[in-house]
Design an enzyme around this catalytic site. Structure first.
Site: not given
Ligand code: SAJ
Length: 403
Positions: A198, A252
């Site tokens: 991720k 993010c």
């Protein structure tokens, strides 16, 4: 029944998606105001298709509460901030949620963590929490979310996913749960690999954007057209350069790569430089504004306006946005006066903010396109008489400036 903990940008759509695909869902959030809003039939942020999905989920019987449920599966989707100084991930919200889950979870329940964490976080910070409480019976799983704001609903349905588990059988069970709505491929691996993939995905994009931003600076210095150059390079079958811009925002891509810098400072050199390059872009734009004002013999900063406050187009999310960073930089330089407008931001959040495009444009002579919302693309003709600094190469009017 699935108890989704944390009803924010990821938890809410995930809970709704499961609920509309035959899974019994209760959504839990410690924010009473948020739960009340959901219970009065309103969503808490704007996202294409979210309202329809929400209405459907209400019909399917989804419930929202501040209470943690007694059930066999929990999905934790709470924020993971990072420490600005050490750059390390701060798992405090996950720890708090897991502690609350432990209080009610029956034996052998599964706790799926969707929040992004750096590799090893679950081992170092979460497992000790359950061990301390003598709850080694609980199964920890990591299923990092991958959806992009602006296209969340589509991506929830179609993206491939990663599930990290200690035990293959538990991993497969969680895979079945996600397969209730996810049409993509679901890979089962171990927890640390899932954590790393991720962060790596977002780091790949951050480094690629930094490369584009660096090219933009080189091209600016020597008067070359970076957009034309990237366009031609991307016609090569193995080259895919992203686009330069006024900076990188969101929760993010502007955050996750720092986890690797924080954990591996002497190894993550390219990543460190890339993050600094991206973080420097709002200042680069501020400097471009200064240069253009000088060239145009403009002296009044109050006649300059930033178009867009969100971190990217067509969303209402301002977290870490380049415009906010630019305004902070203006303040740090002891200056003030830049005007601001964003069609998605209805409340007053910064000084000199406007809530109508036409009034905003009446008050400025120089427009800086910070965000490529559809609204400005559809109203380009209104910029005809303005000086324009287009940070996204979307304006086809003559004599437009670029970064
Ligand atoms: N940006 C550029 N140039 C580009 C593309 C984006 O400057 O060519 C900027 C955007 O303007 C924005 C920032 O980067 O400020 C990030 O936007 P984004 O649309 O690239 O990504 P996010 O942060 O909205 O979502 C990302 C996604 N990750 C990847 O594409 C690898 C999403 O799939 C993740 O789920 C999400 O991060 C997350 O939660 O981690």
């Amino acid at each position: 029944m699935i108890n989704v903990i944390g009803l924010g940008y990821i938890g809410l759509p995930t809970a709704l998606m499961m609920s509309t695909h035959g899974v019994e869902v209760v959504g839990t959030d410690y924010n009473m105001e948020l739960v009340t809003t959901l219970n009065t039939g309103q969503t808490t942020f704007k996202e294409e298709g979210l309202d329809d999905l929400f209405q459907e989920a209400l019909k399917s019987g989804i419930k929202f509460t501040t209470d943690y449920q007694v059930t066999d599966t929990y999905i934790v989707s709470v924020p993971t901030p990072y420490d600005k100084f050490s750059k390390k991930v701060d798992p405090c919200y996950i720890v708090a949620a897991v502690k609350d889950v432990i209080k009610v979870a029956p034996k052998k329940a599964t706790v799926v963590i969707e929040s992004t964490v750096s590799p090893g976080t679950i081992e170092k910070s979460i497992r000790p929490v359950i061990e301390k409480e003598g709850r080694q019976d609980l199964n920890l799983v990591h299923a990092p979310e991958r959806i992009i704001p602006g296209n969340m609903i589509y991506e929830l349905l179609h993206n491939n996913r990663t599930i990290g588990a200690d035990d293959k059988v538990i991993g497969e069970n969680v895979k079945q749960l996600y397969a209730s709505f996810c049409q993509g491929e679901i890979v089962v691996t171990d927890i640390k690999t899932a954590e790393m993939t991720k962060v790596v995905e977002n780091t790949f994009r951050a480094v690629n954007i930094a490369f584009a931003n660096e090219l933009a600076k080189i091209c600016r210095h020597d008067n070359m057209d970076v957009y034309e150059i990237i366009k031609i390079c991307n016609m090569h079958p193995r080259v895919n350069i992203l686009q330069p811009g006024p900076g990188v925002g969101g929760h993010c891509i502007s955050v996750d790569p720092w986890f690797l810098v924080g954990d591996y400072p002497s190894l993550a050199k390219v990543i460190d430089e890339s993050m600094k390059t991206n973080d420097g872009m709002p200042d680069f734009v501020l400097n471009r504004i200064f240069e253009i004002m000088k060239e145009k013999e403009m002296t009044d900063i109050t006649r300059v306006g930033l178009y867009g406050l969100t971190y990217k187009e067509n969303v209402d999310d301002m977290r870490e946005s380049p415009s906010l960073q630019l305004l902070e930089s203006q303040e740090r330089h002891l200056a003030s006066g830049l005007k601001v407008y964003d069609p998605f931001i209805k409340r007053d959040v910064v000084k000199n903010q406007y809530h109508s495009l036409d009034i905003f444009l009446n008050e400025v002579d120089f427009v800086v396109i910070m965000v490529k919302h559809n609204e400005i693309k559809e109203n380009m003709d209104k910029l005809k008489s303005k000086v324009v600094l287009d940070c996204h190469n979307i304006c086809e009017l003559p004599e437009v400036y670029h970064i």
